[in-house]
Scaffold this motif. Structure first.
Motif, PDB file in Angstrom:
ATOM      1  N   VAL A   8       9.681 -36.676  11.123  1.00 37.14           N
ATOM      2  CA  VAL A   8      10.813 -37.016  11.986  1.00 37.14           C
ATOM      3  C   VAL A   8      10.653 -36.353  13.350  1.00 37.14           C
ATOM      4  N   LEU A   9      10.183 -35.104  13.333  1.00 38.25           N
ATOM      5  CA  LEU A   9       9.951 -34.411  14.600  1.00 38.25           C
ATOM      6  C   LEU A   9       8.863 -35.138  15.394  1.00 38.25           C
ATOM      7  N   TYR A  10       7.811 -35.595  14.692  1.00 37.89           N
ATOM      8  CA  TYR A  10       6.747 -36.363  15.338  1.00 37.89           C
ATOM      9  C   TYR A  10       7.319 -37.607  15.995  1.00 37.89           C
ATOM     10  N   ALA A  11       8.139 -38.355  15.204  1.00 36.99           N
ATOM     11  CA  ALA A  11       8.699 -39.609  15.729  1.00 36.99           C
ATOM     12  C   ALA A  11       9.446 -39.345  17.026  1.00 36.99           C
ATOM     13  N   GLN A  12      10.222 -38.260  17.045  1.00 33.58           N
ATOM     14  CA  GLN A  12      10.996 -37.957  18.243  1.00 33.58           C
ATOM     15  C   GLN A  12      10.103 -37.535  19.399  1.00 33.58           C
ATOM     16  N   GLN A  13       9.176 -36.592  19.109  1.00 27.00           N
ATOM     17  CA  GLN A  13       8.385 -36.030  20.203  1.00 27.00           C
ATOM     18  C   GLN A  13       7.332 -37.000  20.718  1.00 27.00           C
ATOM     19  N   ALA A  14       6.569 -37.599  19.793  1.00 29.14           N
ATOM     20  CA  ALA A  14       5.535 -38.538  20.230  1.00 29.14           C
ATOM     21  C   ALA A  14       6.182 -39.737  20.905  1.00 29.14           C
ATOM     22  N   GLY A  15       7.305 -40.203  20.312  1.00 26.33           N
ATOM     23  CA  GLY A  15       8.007 -41.347  20.910  1.00 26.33           C
ATOM     24  C   GLY A  15       8.426 -41.051  22.336  1.00 26.33           C
ATOM     25  N   ALA A  16       8.948 -39.851  22.556  1.00 26.45           N
ATOM     26  CA  ALA A  16       9.428 -39.496  23.893  1.00 26.45           C
ATOM     27  C   ALA A  16       8.264 -39.278  24.861  1.00 26.45           C
ATOM     28  N   GLU A  17       7.223 -38.555  24.386  1.00 27.48           N
ATOM     29  CA  GLU A  17       6.099 -38.257  25.282  1.00 27.48           C
ATOM     30  C   GLU A  17       5.396 -39.514  25.762  1.00 27.48           C
ATOM     31  N   LEU A  18       5.274 -40.502  24.853  1.00 24.36           N
ATOM     32  CA  LEU A  18       4.543 -41.719  25.208  1.00 24.36           C
ATOM     33  C   LEU A  18       5.476 -42.818  25.700  1.00 24.36           C
ATOM     34  N   SER A  19       6.795 -42.539  25.705  1.00 23.17           N
ATOM     35  CA  SER A  19       7.790 -43.587  25.961  1.00 23.17           C
ATOM     36  C   SER A  19       7.532 -44.786  25.065  1.00 23.17           C
ATOM     37  N   ALA A  20       7.153 -44.531  23.844  1.00 28.42           N
ATOM     38  CA  ALA A  20       6.856 -45.611  22.882  1.00 28.42           C
ATOM     39  C   ALA A  20       7.576 -45.299  21.579  1.00 28.42           C
ATOM     40  N   GLU A  21       8.921 -45.323  21.637  1.00 28.05           N
ATOM     41  CA  GLU A  21       9.691 -44.945  20.448  1.00 28.05           C
ATOM     42  C   GLU A  21       9.475 -45.914  19.296  1.00 28.05           C
ATOM     43  N   VAL A  22       9.522 -47.216  19.602  1.00 30.44           N
ATOM     44  CA  VAL A  22       9.451 -48.200  18.517  1.00 30.44           C
ATOM     45  C   VAL A  22       8.156 -48.062  17.707  1.00 30.44           C
ATOM     46  N   PRO A  23       6.980 -48.039  18.374  1.00 31.98           N
ATOM     47  CA  PRO A  23       5.762 -47.860  17.559  1.00 31.98           C
ATOM     48  C   PRO A  23       5.721 -46.521  16.827  1.00 31.98           C
ATOM     49  N   ALA A  24       6.204 -45.455  17.469  1.00 38.78           N
ATOM     50  CA  ALA A  24       6.182 -44.143  16.809  1.00 38.78           C
ATOM     51  C   ALA A  24       7.064 -44.156  15.559  1.00 38.78           C
ATOM     52  N   TYR A  25       8.259 -44.714  15.694  1.00 42.60           N
ATOM     53  CA  TYR A  25       9.167 -44.795  14.544  1.00 42.60           C
ATOM     54  C   TYR A  25       8.558 -45.668  13.453  1.00 42.60           C
ATOM     55  N   LEU A  26       7.918 -46.782  13.900  1.00 39.63           N
ATOM     56  CA  LEU A  26       7.337 -47.718  12.928  1.00 39.63           C
ATOM     57  C   LEU A  26       6.277 -47.024  12.088  1.00 39.63           C
ATOM     58  N   ILE A  27       5.388 -46.284  12.759  1.00 41.23           N
ATOM     59  CA  ILE A  27       4.307 -45.600  12.041  1.00 41.23           C
ATOM     60  C   ILE A  27       4.895 -44.652  10.993  1.00 41.23           C
ATOM     61  N   VAL A  28       5.883 -43.856  11.445  1.00 45.47           N
ATOM     62  CA  VAL A  28       6.480 -42.868  10.551  1.00 45.47           C
ATOM     63  C   VAL A  28       7.186 -43.559   9.373  1.00 45.47           C
ATOM     64  N   THR A  29       7.903 -44.646   9.687  1.00 47.88           N
ATOM     65  CA  THR A  29       8.604 -45.377   8.620  1.00 47.88           C
ATOM     66  C   THR A  29       7.609 -45.894   7.584  1.00 47.88           C
ATOM     67  N   VAL A  30       6.480 -46.444   8.085  1.00 48.97           N
ATOM     68  CA  VAL A  30       5.471 -46.958   7.160  1.00 48.97           C
ATOM     69  C   VAL A  30       4.923 -45.831   6.278  1.00 48.97           C
ATOM     70  N   PHE A  31       4.675 -44.669   6.883  1.00 43.62           N
ATOM     71  CA  PHE A  31       4.166 -43.536   6.095  1.00 43.62           C
ATOM     72  C   PHE A  31       5.172 -43.096   5.033  1.00 43.62           C
ATOM     73  N   TYR A  32       6.458 -43.128   5.375  1.00 37.54           N
ATOM     74  CA  TYR A  32       7.467 -42.756   4.377  1.00 37.54           C
ATOM     75  C   TYR A  32       7.463 -43.747   3.214  1.00 37.54           C
ATOM     76  N   VAL A  33       7.371 -45.049   3.555  1.00 38.44           N
ATOM     77  CA  VAL A  33       7.381 -46.060   2.496  1.00 38.44           C
ATOM     78  C   VAL A  33       6.161 -45.896   1.591  1.00 38.44           C
ATOM     79  N   ILE A  34       4.996 -45.657   2.225  1.00 32.87           N
ATOM     80  CA  ILE A  34       3.775 -45.452   1.432  1.00 32.87           C
ATOM     81  C   ILE A  34       3.947 -44.243   0.509  1.00 32.87           C
ATOM     82  N   SER A  35       4.504 -43.143   1.047  1.00 32.15           N
ATOM     83  CA  SER A  35       4.659 -41.930   0.240  1.00 32.15           C
ATOM     84  C   SER A  35       5.590 -42.184  -0.944  1.00 32.15           C
ATOM     85  N   ALA A  36       6.724 -42.852  -0.658  1.00 32.31           N
ATOM     86  CA  ALA A  36       7.682 -43.121  -1.741  1.00 32.31           C
ATOM     87  C   ALA A  36       7.033 -43.969  -2.821  1.00 32.31           C
TER      88      ALA A  36
END
Lengths: 234, 217
Positions: free
Chosen positions: A182-210
Motif C-alpha cells: 500500500v505504501l508502494y502504491a501511494q509513493q510510486a504512484g505519486a512519484e511517477l504521477s501514475a496512480e492507476v498503473p501503480a494501484y493496478l500492479i499492487v491490486t494484481v499482486f494482492y489477488v495473486i497472493s490471496a
C-alpha cells in the motif's frame, strides 16, 4: 501502455527500478503476513484451547485476551505497539518496526484464531473427552492425542480465510512506514504521477497472493483430512 | 512510564474528537444501511437462475473480498472526481465494500429458509417479488440479525482505515488532539480505550440479542 511500462522500468535514482521496488514491497507484505501468521497460530491455538478447559481463571484469562484484541481496530493496535508500548516498556525500543508490526498483526489475528479453535473443539462430541479419560489419558493427553488433531481439521476452512485476511491486513503496516504494497502504491504512484498503473500492479499482486494462499491451504486440507469424517468424503 | 493525565480533559479533547466521532458514526450507519440494501440485491442476484446475474454478483463480491480495504479506499478516492473530499469518498467506498460482506451474510440467510417456504408462497400465488418481500427476506433478516450486527461492529472498527486518505474520523480526532497538545502517547491510548468500550459494549448487546432470538425460534 508502452510508455507506462517504460516509466516503471526507469531507475528510482538509487539503482533500483520501480519494478524492483514493487517486488520488494510484495516481499515485505508476505514476510509480515507469514511471521504474524506463525505467531497468531501459536497464540491462537493456545488461547482457544484454554477457553475450553474447566478452570475459571484460565477461561477468564483467555476470554479477556480475545475481547481485548478483538475490540480495538487493528490500525490503532499498530499505533499502540509502535508509539505507546515502547514508552511503557523501554526494552521494546530496541525492536525493529517490522517486529512491532508483526506483534500487532499477530496478536490481533490470534484472537480471531482462538475463537475458531474454541468453536472447533466445542463442536466435537463430549464423548470424545470421556473416551479419553476412560482409556486412562490425562486431560493434557486427551487434548494432545484426541481433541486437537480433530479440532484442527475442523477449523481448517475458517483458518484459510484468516490466512487470506492476514495478507490483506498486513497493509496497515503502511501507517508506520514499512515499505509494503500500500505504501508502494501511494509513493510510486505519486512519484511517477501514475496512480492507476501503480494501484493496478499492487491490486494484481494482492489477488495473486490471496489465490496462492487459498490453493496452499486447500492442499494442506486435502493432505490431512480423515477419510469419512470432516469433509473427508469430498 | 509517566502519562500526563491532564490530557484526559474532556473540555479540551472534545474540540478535536467530537467532529471525528460524528463522522465515524455517520460513516458506519450509511455504510450499514447502504451495504445491507445493496448486499441484499447482490445476494438475490447470486441466487437467481440467470447465469449473467450470478456472474456479475460473484465477480463483484469475490473481487472486493480479495483485496485489502485500504486499497479499495485508495482506488475510490483516486477514481472519484477531485474535490469530492475524503469524507464523501469514504462514504461511497464503505457502502460498496461492505455490500460484498453483507451480501454473503444475506445469501446464507436466504439459503437458511427451507425451500418449502418458497413453494408455499408460490402455491398461494405470490410473484417472485412478493415472495421475497413478504415471506423470505423478513425471515432471512431475522435469522441473520446478530451476524449483520457483528459485521457492523467490524465495520465501525474498519472506519479507522480512512486514515489512509486523511479523512477526519474518530481516530484522526484523537491523533490530532495528541499532536496539537504534544501528547501522542496519551492520545493513542485514549483512542484505543474509546474504541474498545464502544465495540465491547455493542458486542455484549449482540450476544444478548442472539440469546433472545434463539429462544423465540
Amino acid at each position: 501502455m508502452q510508455s507506462t511500462w517504460q516509466t516503471f522500468m526507469q531507475d528510482r535514482g538509487d539503482g533500483i527500478t520501480y519494478v524492483d521496488w514493487v517486488l520488494s514491497a510484495w516481499g515485505w507484505t508476505l514476510s509480515i503476513a507469514a511471521c504474524a501468521w506463525v505467531l497468531a497460530l501459536l497464540i491462537g491455538s493456545l488461547v482457544g484451547t484454554l477457553r475450553t478447559v474447566p478452570s475459571k481463571p484460565l477461561q477468564w484469562l483467555s476470554n479477556t485476551w480475545v475481547e481485548l484484541f478483538r475490540n480495538v481496530p487493528l490500525l490503532i493496535q499498530v499505533f499502540l505497539w509502535y508509539q505507546v508500548l515502547p514508552v511503557v516498556f523501554p526494552s521494546l525500543q530496541k525492536l525493529d518496526t517490522f517486529v512491532l508490526v508483526v506483534f500487532a498483526l499477530g496478536f490481533f489475528t490470534s484472537a480471531r484464531i482462538a475463537e475458531q479453535v474454541r468453536a472447533g473443539i466445542q463442536s466435537l462430541p463430549r464423548g470424545q473427552f470421556m473416551a479419553g479419560s476412560a482409556i486412562g489419558l490425562t486431560r493434557a493427553q486427551t487434548y494432545r492425542y484426541v481433541i486437537l488433531p480433530m479440532a484442527f481439521r475442523i477449523v481448517l476452512p475458517p483458518l484459510t480465510s484468516e490466512a487470506m485476511n492476514i495478507i490483506k491486513n498486513s497493509s496497515v503496516a503502511f501507517a508506520v512506514g514499512i515499505g509494503e504494497m500500500v505504501l508502494y502504491a501511494q509513493q510510486a504512484g505519486a512519484e511517477l504521477s501514475a496512480e492507476v498503473p501503480a494501484y493496478l500492479i499492487v491490486t494484481v499482486f494482492y489477488v495473486i497472493s490471496a489465490f496462492a494462499v487459498n490453493r496452499l491451504m486447500a492442499f494442506v486440507e486435502s493432505r490431512v483430512r480423515v477419510p469419512g469424517y470432516v469433509g473427508g468424503s469430498k | 512510564m509517566n502519562l500526563d493525565l491532564s490530557f484526559y480533559n474532556w473540555e479540551l479533547i472534545s474540540n478535536f474528537v467530537q467532529k471525528g466521532f460524528l463522522f465515524s458514526l455517520q460513516l458506519t450507519l450509511v455504510a450499514m444501511i447502504g451495504g445491507i440494501l445493496l448486499g441484499t440485491v447482490l445476494a438475490m442476484m447470486r441466487l437467481s437462475s440467470v447465469k449473467a446475474l450470478q456472474w456479475v454478483s460473484a465477480g463483484y463480491v469475490n473481487g472486493l473480498r480479495s483485496i485489502p480495504l485500504l486499497m479499495v479506499i485508495l482506488w475510490v478516492f483516486l477514481l472519484l472526481p477531485e474535490g469530492i473530499g475524503a469524507e464523501r469518498s469514504a462514504l461511497v467506498t464503505f457502502t460498496l465494500f461492505e455490500a460484498a460482506y453483507y451480501s454473503e451474510i444475506m445469501r446464507a440467510g436466504i439459503q437458511s429458509i427451507p425451500r418449502g417456504q418458497v413453494y408455499a408462497g408460490q402455491a398461494i400465488g405470490l410473484s417472485y417479488g412478493q415472495n421475497m418481500r413478504f415471506v423470505i427476506l423478513p425471515q432471512a433478516f431475522r435469522n441473520m440479525l446478530p451476524v449483520l450486527l457483528t459485521q457492523t461492529i467490524i465495520l465501525f472498527q474498519d472506519t479507522s482505515l480512512v486514515y489512509v486518505i486523511g479523512a477526519y474520523d474518530l481516530f484522526k480526532g484523537f491523533e490530532t488532539a495528541g499532536k496539537t497538545m504534544g501528547r501522542p502517547v496519551e492520545a493513542y491510548l485514549a483512542a484505543a480505550v474509546v474504541y474498545f468500550v464502544i465495540c465491547f459494549a455493542l458486542s455484549q448487546l449482540v450476544k444478548r440479542l442472539q440469546k433472545k432470538i434463539a429462544i423465540v425460534r
